[in-house]
Design a protein around this motif. Structure first.
Motif, PDB file in Angstrom:
ATOM      1  N   ALA A   1      41.753  97.025  44.417  1.00 25.53           N
ATOM      2  CA  ALA A   1      42.940  96.167  44.367  1.00 25.53           C
ATOM      3  C   ALA A   1      44.214  96.959  44.579  1.00 25.53           C
ATOM      4  CB  ALA A   1      42.985  95.423  43.021  1.00 25.53           C
ATOM      5  N   GLU A   2      44.309  98.122  43.935  1.00 21.97           N
ATOM      6  CA  GLU A   2      45.550  98.900  44.068  1.00 21.97           C
ATOM      7  C   GLU A   2      45.698  99.454  45.478  1.00 21.97           C
ATOM      8  OE1 GLU A   2      42.542 101.563  41.796  1.00 21.97           O
ATOM      9  OE2 GLU A   2      43.123  99.450  41.899  1.00 21.97           O
TER      10      GLU A   2
ATOM     11  N   LEU B   1      33.965  92.862  46.542  1.00 22.78           N
ATOM     12  CA  LEU B   1      33.717  91.526  45.978  1.00 22.78           C
ATOM     13  C   LEU B   1      34.155  91.422  44.526  1.00 22.78           C
ATOM     14  CD1 LEU B   1      32.412  88.702  46.395  1.00 22.78           C
ATOM     15  CD2 LEU B   1      30.274  89.705  45.576  1.00 22.78           C
ATOM     16  N   LEU B   2      33.949  92.476  43.746  1.00 21.30           N
ATOM     17  CA  LEU B   2      34.274  92.426  42.321  1.00 21.30           C
ATOM     18  C   LEU B   2      35.739  92.082  42.089  1.00 21.30           C
ATOM     19  CD1 LEU B   2      33.099  92.916  39.467  1.00 21.30           C
ATOM     20  CD2 LEU B   2      33.865  95.298  39.670  1.00 21.30           C
ATOM     21  N   GLU B   3      36.600  92.494  42.999  1.00 15.81           N
ATOM     22  CA  GLU B   3      38.041  92.294  42.823  1.00 15.81           C
ATOM     23  C   GLU B   3      38.591  91.156  43.672  1.00 15.81           C
ATOM     24  OE1 GLU B   3      40.027  96.052  43.157  1.00 15.81           O
ATOM     25  OE2 GLU B   3      38.794  96.940  41.593  1.00 15.81           O
ATOM     26  N   ALA B   4      37.773  90.631  44.590  1.00 15.26           N
ATOM     27  CA  ALA B   4      38.199  89.499  45.428  1.00 15.26           C
ATOM     28  C   ALA B   4      36.989  88.618  45.713  1.00 15.26           C
ATOM     29  CB  ALA B   4      38.839  89.996  46.718  1.00 15.26           C
ATOM     30  N   PRO B   5      36.553  87.821  44.731  1.00 18.77           N
ATOM     31  CA  PRO B   5      35.320  87.036  44.904  1.00 18.77           C
ATOM     32  C   PRO B   5      35.428  85.858  45.859  1.00 18.77           C
ATOM     33  CG  PRO B   5      36.291  86.638  42.741  1.00 18.77           C
ATOM     34  CD  PRO B   5      37.091  87.731  43.365  1.00 18.77           C
ATOM     35  N   ALA B   6      36.632  85.500  46.309  1.00 17.91           N
ATOM     36  CA  ALA B   6      36.795  84.307  47.155  1.00 17.91           C
ATOM     37  C   ALA B   6      36.559  84.646  48.620  1.00 17.91           C
ATOM     38  CB  ALA B   6      38.188  83.716  46.971  1.00 17.91           C
ATOM     39  N   GLN B   7      35.392  85.237  48.919  1.00 13.33           N
ATOM     40  CA  GLN B   7      35.109  85.658  50.282  1.00 13.33           C
ATOM     41  C   GLN B   7      33.654  85.358  50.614  1.00 13.33           C
ATOM     42  OE1 GLN B   7      34.208  90.037  50.608  1.00 13.33           O
ATOM     43  NE2 GLN B   7      35.672  90.200  48.923  1.00 13.33           N
ATOM     44  N   TYR B   8      33.397  85.137  51.911  1.00 14.31           N
ATOM     45  CA  TYR B   8      32.032  84.849  52.345  1.00 14.31           C
ATOM     46  C   TYR B   8      31.239  86.111  52.627  1.00 14.31           C
ATOM     47  CZ  TYR B   8      33.997  85.494  57.089  1.00 14.31           C
ATOM     48  OH  TYR B   8      34.617  85.995  58.208  1.00 14.31           O
TER      49      TYR B   8
ATOM     50  N   ARG C   1      37.404  77.905  46.769  1.00 17.15           N
ATOM     51  CA  ARG C   1      36.263  77.339  46.042  1.00 17.15           C
ATOM     52  C   ARG C   1      35.255  78.406  45.634  1.00 17.15           C
ATOM     53  NH1 ARG C   1      32.070  77.217  49.678  1.00 17.15           N
ATOM     54  NH2 ARG C   1      32.663  77.029  51.881  1.00 17.15           N
ATOM     55  N   LEU C   2      35.314  79.577  46.248  1.00 17.35           N
ATOM     56  CA  LEU C   2      34.421  80.669  45.869  1.00 17.35           C
ATOM     57  C   LEU C   2      35.050  81.604  44.840  1.00 17.35           C
ATOM     58  CD1 LEU C   2      33.025  81.709  49.399  1.00 17.35           C
ATOM     59  CD2 LEU C   2      32.025  80.118  47.738  1.00 17.35           C
ATOM     60  N   ASP C   3      36.298  81.325  44.473  1.00 15.43           N
ATOM     61  CA  ASP C   3      37.032  82.240  43.602  1.00 15.43           C
ATOM     62  C   ASP C   3      36.547  82.139  42.154  1.00 15.43           C
ATOM     63  OD1 ASP C   3      38.812  84.290  43.316  1.00 15.43           O
ATOM     64  OD2 ASP C   3      40.591  83.134  43.834  1.00 15.43           O
ATOM     65  N   ARG C   4      36.753  83.226  41.428  1.00 14.94           N
ATOM     66  CA  ARG C   4      36.442  83.260  39.999  1.00 14.94           C
ATOM     67  C   ARG C   4      37.736  83.558  39.258  1.00 14.94           C
ATOM     68  NH1 ARG C   4      33.622  87.360  40.128  1.00 14.94           N
ATOM     69  NH2 ARG C   4      35.031  88.838  39.117  1.00 14.94           N
ATOM     70  N   ASP C   5      38.133  82.622  38.407  1.00 17.57           N
ATOM     71  CA  ASP C   5      39.378  82.753  37.641  1.00 17.57           C
ATOM     72  C   ASP C   5      40.579  82.966  38.560  1.00 17.57           C
ATOM     73  OD1 ASP C   5      37.929  82.587  35.220  1.00 17.57           O
ATOM     74  OD2 ASP C   5      37.509  84.736  35.276  1.00 17.57           O
ATOM     75  N   ASP C   6      40.487  82.450  39.791  1.00 18.39           N
ATOM     76  CA  ASP C   6      41.568  82.595  40.789  1.00 18.39           C
ATOM     77  C   ASP C   6      41.946  84.058  41.012  1.00 18.39           C
ATOM     78  OD1 ASP C   6      41.617  79.873  41.108  1.00 18.39           O
ATOM     79  OD2 ASP C   6      43.398  79.546  39.885  1.00 18.39           O
ATOM     80  N   LEU C   7      40.977  84.957  40.812  1.00 14.89           N
ATOM     81  CA  LEU C   7      41.248  86.389  40.908  1.00 14.89           C
ATOM     82  C   LEU C   7      41.721  86.790  42.296  1.00 14.89           C
ATOM     83  CD1 LEU C   7      41.000  88.852  39.009  1.00 14.89           C
ATOM     84  CD2 LEU C   7      38.727  89.251  39.979  1.00 14.89           C
ATOM     85  N   SER C   8      41.090  86.237  43.341  1.00 14.64           N
ATOM     86  CA  SER C   8      41.442  86.599  44.719  1.00 14.64           C
ATOM     87  C   SER C   8      42.841  86.117  45.078  1.00 14.64           C
ATOM     88  CB  SER C   8      40.422  86.012  45.696  1.00 14.64           C
ATOM     89  OG  SER C   8      39.112  86.323  45.309  1.00 14.64           O
ATOM     90  N   SER C   9      43.172  84.906  44.661  1.00 10.87           N
ATOM     91  CA  SER C   9      44.499  84.357  44.955  1.00 10.87           C
ATOM     92  C   SER C   9      45.579  85.169  44.254  1.00 10.87           C
ATOM     93  CB  SER C   9      44.573  82.893  44.521  1.00 10.87           C
ATOM     94  OG  SER C   9      43.606  82.127  45.195  1.00 10.87           O
ATOM     95  N   LYS C  10      45.284  85.595  43.027  1.00 10.79           N
ATOM     96  CA  LYS C  10      46.240  86.430  42.291  1.00 10.79           C
ATOM     97  C   LYS C  10      46.416  87.774  42.997  1.00 10.79           C
ATOM     98  CE  LYS C  10      45.036  84.348  37.830  1.00 10.79           C
ATOM     99  NZ  LYS C  10      44.285  84.541  36.571  1.00 10.79           N
TER     100      LYS C  10
END
Length: 388
Positions: free
Chosen positions: A252-253, A236-243, A279-288
């Motif tokens: 991530a690596e 979650l810390l590296e991909a917050p856009a998840q349920y 909508r669950l993302d933080r700073d678009d971290l997951s999309s990046k």
């Protein structure tokens, strides 16, 4: 299906919606190449194709329909891999009246592109779309690899969603040769689920197993026809856009390394990325991050080296090993170019042979008179397909 008919399913990308960030060197960006290729590169000349599908009506948590264009926003910012990379982004599949319509539209598009020799990258959307992808393989045996923290198979469930779609693939796709789950976390999986998965012949690798040596997942990727990547497999810390939201998961690596192995895979035809909820993302971290995973897949594809032991024997070392419990010797091959390994298996009647990917560890086990687990599992799969 012709190029014209495929376009009837698709809405082309409007590149004017994706403005470059201030730090992006626009003329060297992947987005600039894709925009140029959209205007000039015919589909028949492309090697790899991106498509999105804004479908999440059968998700256990809605919102991933917004992901395809969000991923594009950050994918387009990344640097080009080569100025001559023959890659197209065909846009988003038009969503049908029902989720089932979307599955069949995805089936038709993937089937057509794969038949034309294209590798397809699918930006989802919810993971039940994997069912639509596998429908494109109803004529030929295929191998499916899932990157997932748990098993999306719920025994007895008759309704498809993003947590039960494997029911419909395993039970209704007779050409499924192999199904592998990489990165599952044991505290999310019941013992009965494990037993049932082993009965079905699934290959299972826990998160700790693949983290111990990431190179061990490469043979699974090399033989895969379809990859289904659930963002919930990343912590979650590296991909917050998840349920799902687990504190444990892929780093991530490691996710990017999986993307690289997928791109290099000799047989991979379709790779899908699912369950990202903007909508669950933080700073678009997951999309990046998802954009970077896909970028690594594209890079791996650009530099992939297709090789098969059955073609140019002079490019491979061949090893024959006698094992006490097997009548015929085990045959292993190692590439001179890449150092990768394969082994040969045959069915009970010795009428059908198959060369499968393996690791050097499998060879070393056989050299010590131990039958590799990979050999047993694939013999069972081959015999099962032979008896259908």
């Amino acid at each position: 299906m012709s190029e014209t008919n495929i376009k009837l399913y698709l809405k082309p990308v409007d590149f004017s919606k994706f403005k470059a960030a201030p730090w992006v060197q626009s003329k060297f960006s992947l987005g600039k190449i894709l925009e140029k290729n959209q205007a000039k590169l015919p589909l028949d000349k492309a090697d790899i194709v991106l498509i999105g599908i804004e479908e999440d009506r059968n998700a256990v948590e809605r919102g991933s329909a917004k992901a395809p264009n969000k991923i594009r926003q950050y994918l387009y910012h990344l640097n080009r891999i080569s100025p001559r990379f023959k890659i197209l982004d065909l846009g988003n599949i038009k969503v049908g009246k029902t989720a089932n319509d979307s599955y069949f539209a995805l089936r038709d598009v993937c089937n057509s592109l794969v038949a034309q020799g294209k590798m397809v990258v699918v930006l989802g959307g919810s993971q039940d779309l994997t069912f639509g992808i596998t429908k494109a393989f109803e004529e030929d045996p295929f191998n499916l690899v899932n990157i997932d923290p748990k098993f999306d198979f719920k025994k007895g469930i008759k309704t498809i969603n993003s947590e039960s779609y494997l029911n419909f693939i395993i039970e209704k796709q007779p050409n499924l040769y192999s199904q592998t789950i990489l990165g599952y976390q044991n505290y999310f999986v019941d013992g009965l689920e494990l037993d049932h998965s082993y009965e079905l012949g699934s290959e299972l690798k826990r998160l700790g197993e693949i983290r111990y040596d990431m190179s061990h997942i490469e043979p699974y990727m090399r033989d895969a026809d379809v990859l289904s990547f659930d963002i919930n497999a990343i912590r979650l810390l590296e991909a917050p856009a998840q349920y799902f939201g687990s504190p444990n998961g892929l780093y991530a690596e490691e996710a990017c390394q999986i993307g690289h192995y997928a791109g290099m895979a000799d047989h991979l035809k379709v790779a899908g990325f699912f369950n990202l909820i903007p909508r669950l993302d933080r700073d678009d971290l997951s999309s990046k991050l998802m954009a970077q995973v896909i970028w690594h897949l594209l890079e791996g594809f650009y530099f992939r080296k297709i090789e098969a032991p059955g073609s140019k024997r002079e490019d491979f070392n061949e090893f024959l090993l006698e094992i006490d419990d097997i009548d015929l010797p085990l045959t292993f091959y190692q590439s001179h170019k890449t150092g990768r390994w394969w082994m040969k298996i045959s069915d009970e009647e010795d009428s059908r042979e198959q060369i499968i990917s393996c690791t050097e560890e499998d060879y070393r086990m056989a050299a010590q008179n131990e039958i590799p687990d990979r050999w047993w599992k694939n013999i069972r799969k081959l015999n099962r397909m032979q008896n259908k």
